[in-house]
Design a protein around this motif. Structure first.
Motif, mmCIF file in Angstrom:
data_model
loop_
_atom_site.group_PDB
_atom_site.id
_atom_site.type_symbol
_atom_site.label_atom_id
_atom_site.label_comp_id
_atom_site.label_asym_id
_atom_site.label_seq_id
_atom_site.Cartn_x
_atom_site.Cartn_y
_atom_site.Cartn_z
ATOM 1 N N LEU A 1 1.220 -10.991 -2.332
ATOM 2 C CA LEU A 1 0.594 -10.754 -3.629
ATOM 3 C C LEU A 1 1.611 -10.328 -4.684
ATOM 4 O O LEU A 1 1.614 -10.838 -5.806
ATOM 5 C CB LEU A 1 -0.493 -9.683 -3.507
ATOM 6 C CG LEU A 1 -1.793 -10.073 -2.827
ATOM 7 C CD1 LEU A 1 -2.725 -8.863 -2.761
ATOM 8 C CD2 LEU A 1 -2.490 -11.209 -3.566
ATOM 9 N N GLU A 2 2.462 -9.370 -4.344
ATOM 10 C CA GLU A 2 3.407 -8.804 -5.310
ATOM 11 C C GLU A 2 4.750 -8.587 -4.628
ATOM 12 O O GLU A 2 5.066 -7.500 -4.137
ATOM 13 C CB GLU A 2 2.870 -7.477 -5.868
ATOM 14 C CG GLU A 2 1.578 -7.585 -6.656
ATOM 15 C CD GLU A 2 1.740 -8.333 -7.984
ATOM 16 O OE1 GLU A 2 2.889 -8.681 -8.346
ATOM 17 O OE2 GLU A 2 0.722 -8.561 -8.652
ATOM 18 N N PRO A 3 5.592 -9.614 -4.575
ATOM 19 C CA PRO A 3 6.859 -9.507 -3.838
ATOM 20 C C PRO A 3 7.833 -8.486 -4.407
ATOM 21 O O PRO A 3 8.762 -8.066 -3.710
ATOM 22 C CB PRO A 3 7.428 -10.928 -3.922
ATOM 23 C CG PRO A 3 6.737 -11.561 -5.079
ATOM 24 C CD PRO A 3 5.374 -10.956 -5.125
ATOM 25 N N ALA A 4 7.665 -8.056 -5.661
ATOM 26 C CA ALA A 4 8.605 -7.105 -6.255
ATOM 27 C C ALA A 4 8.281 -5.654 -5.912
ATOM 28 O O ALA A 4 9.068 -4.754 -6.205
ATOM 29 C CB ALA A 4 8.637 -7.272 -7.769
ATOM 30 N N ILE A 5 7.122 -5.419 -5.299
ATOM 31 C CA ILE A 5 6.751 -4.049 -4.927
ATOM 32 C C ILE A 5 7.414 -3.673 -3.605
ATOM 33 O O ILE A 5 7.489 -4.493 -2.682
ATOM 34 C CB ILE A 5 5.220 -3.907 -4.839
ATOM 35 C CG1 ILE A 5 4.607 -4.031 -6.237
ATOM 36 C CG2 ILE A 5 4.816 -2.590 -4.202
ATOM 37 C CD1 ILE A 5 3.107 -3.906 -6.279
ATOM 38 N N VAL B 1 11.604 -10.327 -12.553
ATOM 39 C CA VAL B 1 10.887 -9.333 -11.737
ATOM 40 C C VAL B 1 9.401 -9.626 -11.861
ATOM 41 O O VAL B 1 8.772 -9.260 -12.850
ATOM 42 C CB VAL B 1 11.199 -7.898 -12.187
ATOM 43 C CG1 VAL B 1 10.477 -6.893 -11.288
ATOM 44 C CG2 VAL B 1 12.700 -7.645 -12.174
ATOM 45 N N PRO B 2 8.816 -10.312 -10.877
ATOM 46 C CA PRO B 2 7.424 -10.752 -11.027
ATOM 47 C C PRO B 2 6.426 -9.611 -10.812
ATOM 48 O O PRO B 2 6.613 -8.754 -9.947
ATOM 49 C CB PRO B 2 7.280 -11.805 -9.922
ATOM 50 C CG PRO B 2 8.249 -11.364 -8.863
ATOM 51 C CD PRO B 2 9.418 -10.766 -9.606
ATOM 52 N N LEU B 3 5.392 -9.621 -11.636
ATOM 53 C CA LEU B 3 4.248 -8.728 -11.447
ATOM 54 C C LEU B 3 3.035 -9.461 -11.995
ATOM 55 O O LEU B 3 3.059 -9.936 -13.131
ATOM 56 C CB LEU B 3 4.452 -7.391 -12.156
ATOM 57 C CG LEU B 3 3.349 -6.357 -11.932
ATOM 58 C CD1 LEU B 3 3.291 -5.924 -10.471
ATOM 59 C CD2 LEU B 3 3.542 -5.139 -12.835
ATOM 60 N N HIS B 4 1.965 -9.545 -11.202
ATOM 61 C CA HIS B 4 0.817 -10.383 -11.564
ATOM 62 C C HIS B 4 -0.437 -9.589 -11.897
ATOM 63 O O HIS B 4 -1.350 -10.131 -12.518
ATOM 64 C CB HIS B 4 0.500 -11.351 -10.419
ATOM 65 C CG HIS B 4 1.686 -12.145 -9.964
ATOM 66 N ND1 HIS B 4 2.254 -13.131 -10.736
ATOM 67 C CD2 HIS B 4 2.429 -12.076 -8.832
ATOM 68 C CE1 HIS B 4 3.293 -13.658 -10.098
ATOM 69 N NE2 HIS B 4 3.422 -13.031 -8.945
#
Length: 386
Positions: free
Chosen positions: A138-142, A231-234
């Motif tokens: 879902l959120e690879p940057a976390i 830096v992806p965040l959705h």
């Protein structure tokens, strides 16, 4: 066709003006220079807000009536953004709750409160635990070491796009920018130059500007804007922490908004060093790649809050007041506007979630015929999702 004057061009003022302009003569007064955000951060708090739509997460600090109003507003926001030809400004990918291992006990207490929430018209509102693989998908940057839960159905809206769009979509409204309202009374709005404007209905949605007529205080909030290319965040993320309430929210253009401290102060001075450091350090602990993000700007603003921190609708002959949205402005505004229009029997522009026009002669704004309504004691009767 009634003559309606609105004091305040914040979120509620723009929503009401847009809805009423199709069937009434509407004039809006506001001290701002125009419909865009002010560079000094002293405009409506709605511009500074992150635009999170989190009915379930707010149960940590609010009652089920707030959640019920919030779920109704989620449906209304879908309709509103479609009508504004701004569908990309609203999305419901859910939101995330995250916690560090050392704070798991505090997180579990929050989750227990959320799990006890009453069923609201069958809305799925049970936090879903995510393992490392699910979180990474879902959120690879976390940080994958964090404990994480998905809150399905929650979402966000883009304030900087929606607020001007509401004005642009209501060209028949008389927008009186650079006009400060000194007081509002039944059927009249008095400007700070002493001039008086007469209307069939006066609407006061000025937030903290409504004092001394209403017991409203300002609660200071602070946010940090970052730009983080790559830096992806959705979806919005909340860090469950025993001391800090920190959210991290994606915005277009590789931007990320971090906030928001809640300080019982009406100080509008710039963000303090302590707040900025704590907010950014907390965000980096959630998303380590933010270490190389660039600080774009910092903002402060005041949320209008009543003594009980709950919103209220008050009506009397020729007068409507809505105030006290506190930290829930974007979450509650459409449902509160819907309830206020319904309480007054006012026909609005056709929109599925808003009251439909009433037959000719079915309403009146003459003295003695307005009705009164409060908000939260009636919310349980409106749990349906329109």
């Amino acid at each position: 066709m009634a003559r309606i004057g609105i004091a305040g061009a914040g979120l509620l003022g723009r929503l009401l003006a847009w809805q009423l302009a199709g069937t009434h003569e509407v004039t809006v007064f506001d001290p701002a220079n125009g419909p865009q955000a002010r560079s000094d951060g002293r405009g409506p708090a709605a511009f500074t807000a992150a635009g999170m739509l989190s009915p379930l997460a707010e149960l940590d600090n609010s009652g089920p009536a707030i959640a019920a109003l919030g779920w109704r507003s989620m449906v209304l926001w879908r309709e509103i953004t479609d009508e504004l030809s701004q569908p990309d400004t609203f999305r419901t990918l859910g939101s995330l709750l995250v916690a560090h291992g050392s704070d798991l006990g505090a997180a579990q207490r929050v989750l227990a409160r959320l799990a006890q929430a009453p069923d609201l018209a069958g809305v799925v509102q049970t936090p879903q635990r995510l393992d490392r693989a699910a979180l990474a998908a879902l959120e690879p940057a976390i940080d994958p070491r964090l404990h994480a839960w998905l809150l399905p159905g929650e979402g966000q809206i883009l304030p900087l796009q929606v607020l001007p769009a509401l004005c642009a979509a209501a060209p028949r409204v008389r927008w009186r920018w650079q006009h400060t309202v000194a007081s509002v009374a039944p059927g009249r709005i008095v400007l700070d130059d002493g001039s008086e404007q007469r209307f069939d209905l006066a609407i006061d949605v000025r937030g903290t500007g409504a004092r001394p007529d209403l017991p409203v205080r300002g609660v200071r909030g602070e946010v940090v804007w970052l730009q983080a290319p790559g830096v992806p965040l959705h979806r919005p993320v909340r860090l469950l922490h025993p001391r800090h309430r920190v959210y991290i929210v994606p915005r277009p253009g590789d931007h990320i908004v971090i906030g928001a401290s809640e300080i019982e102060s009406e100080d509008r001075s710039p963000v303090s060093l302590r707040s900025a450091v704590e907010l950014m350090a907390a965000a980096q602990s959630v998303m380590p790649e933010l270490a190389e993000a660039r600080i774009v700007h910092l903002e402060t603003n005041l949320r209008p809050a009543r003594p009980d921190n709950e919103p209220r609708i008050d009506t009397e002959d020729g007068l409507l007041r809505i105030n006290g949205l506190y930290r829930h402005g974007w979450l509650l505004a459409p449902a509160l506007a819907q309830d206020a229009l319904a309480a007054l029997g006012l026909p609005a522009a056709p929109l599925r979630g808003f009251p439909p026009p009433v037959p000719e002669g079915g309403h009146s704004l003459r003295p003695g015929e307005a009705r009164s309504a409060t908000v939260l004691d009636q919310a349980s009767a409106h749990v349906d999702l329109c």
